[in-house]
Design a protein around this motif. Structure first.
Motif, mmCIF file in Angstrom:
data_model
loop_
_atom_site.group_PDB
_atom_site.id
_atom_site.type_symbol
_atom_site.label_atom_id
_atom_site.label_comp_id
_atom_site.label_asym_id
_atom_site.label_seq_id
_atom_site.Cartn_x
_atom_site.Cartn_y
_atom_site.Cartn_z
ATOM 1 N N ASP A 198 0.850 -1.185 0.000
ATOM 2 C CA ASP A 198 0.000 0.000 0.000
ATOM 3 C C ASP A 198 0.888 1.238 0.000
ATOM 4 O O ASP A 198 1.668 1.463 0.932
ATOM 5 N N MET A 199 0.771 2.045 -1.049
ATOM 6 C CA MET A 199 1.578 3.259 -1.177
ATOM 7 C C MET A 199 0.859 4.483 -0.639
ATOM 8 O O MET A 199 1.394 5.584 -0.641
ATOM 9 N N GLY B 144 6.899 -2.342 4.096
ATOM 10 C CA GLY B 144 5.829 -3.206 4.582
ATOM 11 C C GLY B 144 4.968 -3.750 3.460
ATOM 12 O O GLY B 144 4.527 -3.007 2.575
ATOM 13 N N TRP B 145 4.731 -5.041 3.490
ATOM 14 C CA TRP B 145 3.900 -5.724 2.493
ATOM 15 C C TRP B 145 2.751 -6.436 3.196
ATOM 16 O O TRP B 145 2.836 -6.763 4.388
ATOM 17 N N GLU B 146 1.697 -6.706 2.453
ATOM 18 C CA GLU B 146 0.630 -7.598 2.886
ATOM 19 C C GLU B 146 0.730 -8.868 2.040
ATOM 20 O O GLU B 146 0.627 -8.808 0.815
ATOM 21 N N MET B 147 0.964 -9.993 2.697
ATOM 22 C CA MET B 147 1.069 -11.275 1.997
ATOM 23 C C MET B 147 -0.195 -12.070 2.296
ATOM 24 O O MET B 147 -0.370 -12.619 3.388
ATOM 25 N N THR B 148 -1.114 -12.098 1.333
ATOM 26 C CA THR B 148 -2.376 -12.798 1.501
ATOM 27 C C THR B 148 -2.286 -14.173 0.846
ATOM 28 O O THR B 148 -1.916 -14.280 -0.324
ATOM 29 N N VAL B 149 -2.595 -15.201 1.619
ATOM 30 C CA VAL B 149 -2.540 -16.579 1.140
ATOM 31 C C VAL B 149 -3.949 -17.155 1.145
ATOM 32 O O VAL B 149 -4.630 -17.161 2.183
ATOM 33 N N HIS B 150 -4.408 -17.592 -0.021
ATOM 34 C CA HIS B 150 -5.693 -18.280 -0.141
ATOM 35 C C HIS B 150 -5.437 -19.775 -0.259
ATOM 36 O O HIS B 150 -4.552 -20.204 -1.006
ATOM 37 N N LEU B 151 -6.223 -20.572 0.450
ATOM 38 C CA LEU B 151 -6.058 -22.022 0.462
ATOM 39 C C LEU B 151 -7.428 -22.664 0.270
ATOM 40 O O LEU B 151 -8.341 -22.444 1.080
ATOM 41 N N THR B 152 -7.556 -23.459 -0.783
ATOM 42 C CA THR B 152 -8.845 -24.071 -1.097
ATOM 43 C C THR B 152 -8.720 -25.589 -1.072
ATOM 44 O O THR B 152 -7.963 -26.169 -1.857
ATOM 45 N N GLY C 29 1.894 -6.456 7.502
ATOM 46 C CA GLY C 29 3.074 -5.918 8.153
ATOM 47 C C GLY C 29 4.308 -6.766 7.900
ATOM 48 O O GLY C 29 5.284 -6.700 8.644
ATOM 49 N N TYR C 30 4.267 -7.566 6.845
ATOM 50 C CA TYR C 30 5.410 -8.390 6.430
ATOM 51 C C TYR C 30 6.502 -7.443 5.917
ATOM 52 O O TYR C 30 6.308 -6.752 4.920
ATOM 53 N N THR C 31 7.620 -7.382 6.616
ATOM 54 C CA THR C 31 8.642 -6.389 6.312
ATOM 55 C C THR C 31 9.732 -6.972 5.416
ATOM 56 O O THR C 31 10.294 -8.029 5.714
#
Length: 271
Positions: free
Chosen positions: A211-212, A244-252, A265-267
């Motif tokens: 997010d910038m 800072g990054w957002e690492m979103t993991v989807h698992l199906t 808050g993944y740095t």
């Protein structure tokens, strides 16, 4: 030049490149590089038995919920032991899983250059509220000396483990994310009521996002997912910026609803 091109492509693919924004303008928007966090080791505790003195250490500061890299230093009569067989175990002290065996990675049989036998443990709790754990090690040296030691471990709750409905998703790699190529990997477990079992057969998806501000943001190049075994899934990720990054993991699961874990808050650091 290649990294700048990747940056522009990531912005364009993300559909969030504002009109008139140039490569030069975007670089000016990049926030200052974050200060580096502790990447060394913290002493968790010491214990002695059978003529052996053992120190338990944890990577990157105090232990946390999720995947924790642990190490043991062993001494006998003041002399460093560099070869031993160590059986590692861990269990929660409270909550619905009190006393249940946690997944662990056995330490190497030889100490590294720092005199540490490296292993790991998953400090897991079904409801993510339990913080107290016991880590136990049975140590047998090459000379036949044997001791059993236990350590009380208080684990903090932070970004390293995230719940996704009935799944517990632990970030395992990298220990220190940096700009450039990284293997981003997670391990997925489910509490069955009696044990924490790795969950295989999931269809994973990854959505990195920075997010910038002002409604602007971007992704970063990454590979297709691959299965790493024992409920682990990974992606090759090329982080194009520190911060800072957002690492979103989807698992199906097969025939099931998609679960989502967000590591907010993944740095990412400069190399």
């Amino acid at each position: 030049m290649t990294r700048r091109l990747l940056l522009v492509l990531a912005l364009a693919l993300g559909g969030c490149l504002p009109d008139g924004l140039t490569d030069f303008d975007f670089q000016a928007l990049q926030p200052p590089a974050p200060p580096d966090e502790l990447t060394g080791e913290a002493l968790v505790g010491t214990a002695s038995d059978g003529g052996l003195d053992v120190e338990l250490v944890a990577a990157r500061g105090v232990p946390h919920l999720g995947y924790v890299r642990l190490g043991l230093r062993v001494a006998q009569a003041g002399a460093v032991v560099d070869e031993a067989r160590i059986v590692l175990s861990a269990a929660p002290e409270a909550g619905p899983a009190a006393g249940a065996a946690l997944p662990v990675e056995a330490p190497a049989t030889r100490a590294d250059a720092d005199g540490v036998f490296r292993g790991a443990a998953f400090l897991l709790s079904p409801d993510t509220t339990a913080r107290a754990f016991t880590v136990r090690a049975v140590v047998e040296t090459a000379s036949g000396q044997r001791g059993t030691v236990s350590f009380a471990v208080e684990a903090r709750s932070d970004i390293w483990m995230q719940p996704a409905d009935d799944l517990l998703v632990s970030w395992t790699d990298p220990l220190r994310p940096v700009v450039g190529d990284n293997l981003f990997a997670v391990a997925v477990h489910r509490w069955t009521g009696t044990a924490f079992e790795p969950v295989a057969g999931l269809t994973p998806e990854l959505a990195p996002y920075m997010d910038m501000g002002g409604g602007d943001g971007h992704s970063t190049p990454h590979s297709a997912p691959r299965t790493l075994g024992a409920g682990r899934y990974g992606w090759d990720v090329d982080f194009i910026m520190s911060g800072g990054w957002e690492m979103t993991v989807h698992l199906t699961p097969p025939g099931g609803a998609r679960r989502t874990a967000r590591f907010v808050g993944y740095t990412v650091y400069e190399p």
